[in-house]
Design an enzyme around this catalytic site. Structure first.
Site, PDB file in Angstrom:
ATOM      1  NE  ARG A  29      -3.807  -2.199   2.201  1.00 32.16           N
ATOM      2  CZ  ARG A  29      -4.749  -2.521   1.321  1.00 32.16           C
ATOM      3  NH1 ARG A  29      -5.107  -1.659   0.387  1.00 32.16           N
ATOM      4  NH2 ARG A  29      -5.346  -3.693   1.380  1.00 32.16           N
ATOM      5  CG  ASP A  30       1.629   5.488  -2.359  1.00 36.16           C
ATOM      6  OD1 ASP A  30       2.192   5.464  -3.470  1.00 36.16           O
ATOM      7  OD2 ASP A  30       1.815   6.397  -1.517  1.00 36.16           O
ATOM      8  CG  ASN A  87       3.788   9.132 -11.829  1.00 35.33           C
ATOM      9  OD1 ASN A  87       2.895   9.356 -12.635  1.00 35.33           O
ATOM     10  ND2 ASN A  87       3.589   9.105 -10.521  1.00 35.33           N
ATOM     11  CG  HIS A 100       6.787   2.912  -8.684  1.00 40.02           C
ATOM     12  ND1 HIS A 100       8.014   3.524  -8.847  1.00 40.02           N
ATOM     13  CD2 HIS A 100       5.894   3.900  -8.496  1.00 40.02           C
ATOM     14  CE1 HIS A 100       7.864   4.831  -8.748  1.00 40.02           C
ATOM     15  NE2 HIS A 100       6.589   5.098  -8.539  1.00 40.02           N
TER      16      HIS A 100
HETATM   17  P1  AMP Z   1       6.268   8.122  -7.869  1.00 38.23           P
HETATM   18  O1  AMP Z   1       6.016   9.537  -7.428  1.00 38.23           O
HETATM   19  O2  AMP Z   1       5.472   7.710  -9.056  1.00 38.23           O
HETATM   20  O3  AMP Z   1       7.752   7.834  -7.995  1.00 38.23           O
HETATM   21  O4  AMP Z   1       5.700   7.211  -6.699  1.00 38.23           O
HETATM   22  C1  AMP Z   1       6.414   6.834  -5.558  1.00 38.23           C
HETATM   23  C2  AMP Z   1       5.390   6.454  -4.539  1.00 38.23           C
HETATM   24  O5  AMP Z   1       6.042   5.785  -3.473  1.00 38.23           O
HETATM   25  C3  AMP Z   1       4.647   7.656  -3.930  1.00 38.23           C
HETATM   26  O6  AMP Z   1       3.256   7.542  -4.236  1.00 38.23           O
HETATM   27  C4  AMP Z   1       4.949   7.528  -2.442  1.00 38.23           C
HETATM   28  O7  AMP Z   1       3.854   7.886  -1.628  1.00 38.23           O
HETATM   29  C5  AMP Z   1       5.316   6.050  -2.296  1.00 38.23           C
HETATM   30  N1  AMP Z   1       6.170   5.766  -1.165  1.00 38.23           N
HETATM   31  C6  AMP Z   1       7.326   6.394  -0.828  1.00 38.23           C
HETATM   32  N2  AMP Z   1       7.822   5.851   0.309  1.00 38.23           N
HETATM   33  C7  AMP Z   1       6.961   4.866   0.684  1.00 38.23           C
HETATM   34  C8  AMP Z   1       6.916   3.946   1.771  1.00 38.23           C
HETATM   35  N3  AMP Z   1       7.861   3.937   2.729  1.00 38.23           N
HETATM   36  N4  AMP Z   1       5.881   3.080   1.850  1.00 38.23           N
HETATM   37  C9  AMP Z   1       4.918   3.081   0.907  1.00 38.23           C
HETATM   38  N5  AMP Z   1       4.905   3.932  -0.154  1.00 38.23           N
HETATM   39  C10 AMP Z   1       5.910   4.811  -0.258  1.00 38.23           C
END
Ligand code: AMP
Length: 114
Positions: A29-30, A87, A100
């Site tokens: 989960r994000d 992204n 991702h």
């Molecule tokens: P992006 O901006 O597409 O690179 O997405 C990276 C995603 O990783 C973001 O939506 C963040 O909220 C998520 N993220 C970063 N650190 C963590 C974490 N420790 N646990 C879960 N999600 C994370």
């Protein structure tokens, strides 16, 4: 290619809410959900972004999407629908440089763009 926060989540060094894992795929989960359900699917073998993955390890795409198909079908997301986002780079607002796929759903989503 240097390590990212996702390596620490996979190793268990940092906690996260794991929702799916097999030999190849890790999903969780994000931490900052943008929808009622906001999941992240990654391949355990790191590439930087979706184009890097397509160029270097195209077989990973099928493995990631097979995991998304399995999870969303078994957990009721497929029934009402969901969105997949990846992204890339600065304009795409990529913040973690381990390829991702965001899976967003659980409620009606808004339109997207800028
Ligand atoms: P992006 O901006 O597409 O690179 O997405 C990276 C995603 O990783 C973001 O939506 C963040 O909220 C998520 N993220 C970063 N650190 C963590 C974490 N420790 N646990 C879960 N999600 C994370």
């Amino acid at each position: 290619m240097s390590e990212t926060i996702f390596d620490k989540l996979m190793s268990g060094e940092f906690p996260c809410d794991v929702i799916f894992e097999d030999d190849n795929i890790f999903a969780f989960r994000d931490i900052n959900p943008q929808a009622k359900v906001h999941l992240l699917f990654i391949h355990k073998l790191r590439t930087t972004d979706m184009n890097d993955l397509s160029r270097q390890r195209p077989e990973q795409l099928a493995q990631i999407f097979a995991a998304i198909e399995k999870y969303t079908k078994e957990n009721g997301l497929e029934e009402k629908g969901f969105r997949v986002v990846s992204n890339l780079g600065a304009y795409g607002r990529q913040t973690v440089f381990h390829t991702h796929f965001h899976v967003l759903g659980g409620e009606p989503l808004g339109s997207f763009g800028s």
